[in-house]
Design a protein around this motif. Structure first.
Motif, PDB file in Angstrom:
ATOM      1  N   VAL A  27      34.106  31.446  54.338  1.00  0.00           N
ATOM      2  CA  VAL A  27      34.991  32.262  55.178  1.00  0.00           C
ATOM      3  C   VAL A  27      34.875  33.745  54.820  1.00  0.00           C
ATOM      4  O   VAL A  27      34.644  34.584  55.694  1.00  0.00           O
ATOM      5  CB  VAL A  27      36.458  31.776  55.077  1.00  0.00           C
ATOM      6  CG1 VAL A  27      37.369  32.625  55.936  1.00  0.00           C
ATOM      7  CG2 VAL A  27      36.559  30.305  55.471  1.00  0.00           C
ATOM      8  N   LEU A  28      35.029  34.089  53.539  1.00  0.00           N
ATOM      9  CA  LEU A  28      34.994  35.502  53.152  1.00  0.00           C
ATOM     10  C   LEU A  28      33.581  36.033  52.933  1.00  0.00           C
ATOM     11  O   LEU A  28      33.384  37.246  52.879  1.00  0.00           O
ATOM     12  CB  LEU A  28      35.824  35.742  51.888  1.00  0.00           C
ATOM     13  CG  LEU A  28      37.319  35.475  51.997  1.00  0.00           C
ATOM     14  CD1 LEU A  28      38.038  36.014  50.763  1.00  0.00           C
ATOM     15  CD2 LEU A  28      37.923  36.051  53.258  1.00  0.00           C
ATOM     16  N   GLY A  29      32.595  35.155  52.793  1.00  0.00           N
ATOM     17  CA  GLY A  29      31.218  35.609  52.619  1.00  0.00           C
ATOM     18  C   GLY A  29      30.880  36.071  51.221  1.00  0.00           C
ATOM     19  O   GLY A  29      29.923  36.818  51.013  1.00  0.00           O
ATOM     20  N   MET A  30      31.632  35.597  50.230  1.00  0.00           N
ATOM     21  CA  MET A  30      31.361  35.943  48.844  1.00  0.00           C
ATOM     22  C   MET A  30      30.386  34.924  48.247  1.00  0.00           C
ATOM     23  O   MET A  30      30.107  33.889  48.863  1.00  0.00           O
ATOM     24  CB  MET A  30      32.663  35.992  48.042  1.00  0.00           C
ATOM     25  CG  MET A  30      33.653  37.018  48.581  1.00  0.00           C
ATOM     26  SD  MET A  30      35.179  37.123  47.615  1.00  0.00           S
ATOM     27  CE  MET A  30      34.620  38.268  46.335  1.00  0.00           C
ATOM     28  N   THR A  31      29.894  35.205  47.061  1.00  0.00           N
ATOM     29  CA  THR A  31      29.003  34.304  46.334  1.00  0.00           C
ATOM     30  C   THR A  31      29.715  33.846  45.073  1.00  0.00           C
ATOM     31  O   THR A  31      30.315  34.661  44.368  1.00  0.00           O
ATOM     32  CB  THR A  31      27.704  35.041  45.952  1.00  0.00           C
ATOM     33  OG1 THR A  31      27.071  35.494  47.151  1.00  0.00           O
ATOM     34  CG2 THR A  31      26.767  34.143  45.179  1.00  0.00           C
ATOM     35  N   GLU A  32      29.644  32.545  44.799  1.00  0.00           N
ATOM     36  CA  GLU A  32      30.217  32.070  43.535  1.00  0.00           C
ATOM     37  C   GLU A  32      29.315  32.519  42.396  1.00  0.00           C
ATOM     38  O   GLU A  32      28.089  32.418  42.478  1.00  0.00           O
ATOM     39  CB  GLU A  32      30.356  30.553  43.519  1.00  0.00           C
ATOM     40  CG  GLU A  32      31.057  30.071  42.257  1.00  0.00           C
ATOM     41  CD  GLU A  32      31.423  28.593  42.271  1.00  0.00           C
ATOM     42  OE1 GLU A  32      32.064  28.159  41.298  1.00  0.00           O
ATOM     43  OE2 GLU A  32      31.067  27.902  43.237  1.00  0.00           O
ATOM     44  N   ILE A  33      29.926  33.053  41.358  1.00  0.00           N
ATOM     45  CA  ILE A  33      29.180  33.465  40.172  1.00  0.00           C
ATOM     46  C   ILE A  33      29.581  32.547  39.015  1.00  0.00           C
ATOM     47  O   ILE A  33      30.725  32.102  38.942  1.00  0.00           O
ATOM     48  CB  ILE A  33      29.398  34.956  39.829  1.00  0.00           C
ATOM     49  CG1 ILE A  33      30.882  35.285  39.646  1.00  0.00           C
ATOM     50  CG2 ILE A  33      28.801  35.837  40.914  1.00  0.00           C
ATOM     51  CD1 ILE A  33      31.159  36.718  39.205  1.00  0.00           C
ATOM     52  N   PRO A  34      28.646  32.251  38.118  1.00  0.00           N
ATOM     53  CA  PRO A  34      28.962  31.322  37.030  1.00  0.00           C
ATOM     54  C   PRO A  34      29.953  31.922  36.033  1.00  0.00           C
ATOM     55  O   PRO A  34      29.883  33.104  35.714  1.00  0.00           O
ATOM     56  CB  PRO A  34      27.620  31.052  36.367  1.00  0.00           C
ATOM     57  CG  PRO A  34      26.706  32.135  36.825  1.00  0.00           C
ATOM     58  CD  PRO A  34      27.263  32.698  38.098  1.00  0.00           C
ATOM     59  N   LYS A  35      30.857  31.073  35.605  1.00  0.00           N
ATOM     60  CA  LYS A  35      31.769  31.456  34.530  1.00  0.00           C
ATOM     61  C   LYS A  35      31.074  31.172  33.201  1.00  0.00           C
ATOM     62  O   LYS A  35      30.299  30.227  33.104  1.00  0.00           O
ATOM     63  CB  LYS A  35      33.055  30.622  34.607  1.00  0.00           C
ATOM     64  CG  LYS A  35      33.917  30.910  35.813  1.00  0.00           C
ATOM     65  CD  LYS A  35      35.152  30.022  35.843  1.00  0.00           C
ATOM     66  CE  LYS A  35      36.110  30.392  34.732  1.00  0.00           C
ATOM     67  NZ  LYS A  35      37.402  29.691  34.806  1.00  0.00           N
ATOM     68  N   PRO A  36      31.357  31.963  32.176  1.00  0.00           N
ATOM     69  CA  PRO A  36      30.827  31.620  30.847  1.00  0.00           C
ATOM     70  C   PRO A  36      31.283  30.204  30.471  1.00  0.00           C
ATOM     71  O   PRO A  36      32.407  29.809  30.789  1.00  0.00           O
ATOM     72  CB  PRO A  36      31.461  32.669  29.930  1.00  0.00           C
ATOM     73  CG  PRO A  36      31.827  33.795  30.841  1.00  0.00           C
ATOM     74  CD  PRO A  36      32.173  33.174  32.162  1.00  0.00           C
ATOM     75  N   PRO A  37      30.431  29.421  29.819  1.00  0.00           N
ATOM     76  CA  PRO A  37      30.764  28.020  29.520  1.00  0.00           C
ATOM     77  C   PRO A  37      32.123  27.835  28.847  1.00  0.00           C
ATOM     78  O   PRO A  37      32.853  26.905  29.172  1.00  0.00           O
ATOM     79  CB  PRO A  37      29.628  27.570  28.606  1.00  0.00           C
ATOM     80  CG  PRO A  37      28.473  28.433  29.014  1.00  0.00           C
ATOM     81  CD  PRO A  37      29.079  29.770  29.371  1.00  0.00           C
ATOM     82  N   VAL A  38      32.482  28.702  27.920  1.00  0.00           N
ATOM     83  CA  VAL A  38      33.766  28.547  27.229  1.00  0.00           C
ATOM     84  C   VAL A  38      34.936  28.694  28.205  1.00  0.00           C
ATOM     85  O   VAL A  38      35.971  28.057  28.044  1.00  0.00           O
ATOM     86  CB  VAL A  38      33.888  29.524  26.039  1.00  0.00           C
ATOM     87  CG1 VAL A  38      33.984  30.967  26.511  1.00  0.00           C
ATOM     88  CG2 VAL A  38      35.064  29.167  25.152  1.00  0.00           C
ATOM     89  N   LEU A  39      34.778  29.508  29.244  1.00  0.00           N
ATOM     90  CA  LEU A  39      35.829  29.683  30.250  1.00  0.00           C
ATOM     91  C   LEU A  39      35.733  28.639  31.357  1.00  0.00           C
ATOM     92  O   LEU A  39      36.749  28.261  31.945  1.00  0.00           O
ATOM     93  CB  LEU A  39      35.765  31.090  30.846  1.00  0.00           C
ATOM     94  CG  LEU A  39      35.986  32.231  29.853  1.00  0.00           C
ATOM     95  CD1 LEU A  39      35.848  33.579  30.559  1.00  0.00           C
ATOM     96  CD2 LEU A  39      37.333  32.110  29.168  1.00  0.00           C
TER      97      LEU A  39
END
Length: 121
Positions: A27-39
């Motif tokens: 819907v918003l046209g954003m890209t998912e970015i990876p979270k650091p593994p600990v987070l």
């Protein structure tokens, strides 16, 4: 000295990640970015578009804020509003901010989002 806003964090209820991914990417046209593994172990998801980052963190006792919200600048605000409406998101226009066109909407868990574009003469 402050130089920029790095990101805005919003809360979300447990188990809402799939709905958030669909909304923020499709819907918003954003890209998912990876979270650091600990987070990443905490759940939630992060999204970006250009210099804009929104982080959605899981909160067990989640309640969407009624007033607090990020203000997101867009280009071609009418087309962007139509895009949200085509995906079933409500769009509420507000003319109270001089020099801007703006509207409010909500993500699938009820977080309030403001979209605005400066008016050029």
């Amino acid at each position: 000295m402050l130089t920029a806003v790095d990101h805005v964090q919003l809360a979300a209820p447990p188990g809402s990640e799939d709905a958030l991914r669909t909304y923020y990417t499709d819907v918003l046209g954003m890209t998912e970015i990876p979270k650091p593994p600990v987070l990443a172990a905490r759940g939630g998801c992060w999204f970006a578009r250009g210099a804009v980052q929104l982080h959605l963190g899981i909160e067990a006792d989640f309640r969407p804020a009624r007033k607090a919200h990020p203000g997101l600048r867009v280009s071609d605000i009418e087309a962007y509003a139509a895009r949200l409406e085509e995906h079933g998101a409500a769009v509420v226009w507000d003319d109270a901010l001089p020099g801007h066109r703006r509207f409010y909407s909500e993500d699938p868990v009820g977080n309030r989002l403001e979209f605005l574009q400066p008016v050029t003469r």
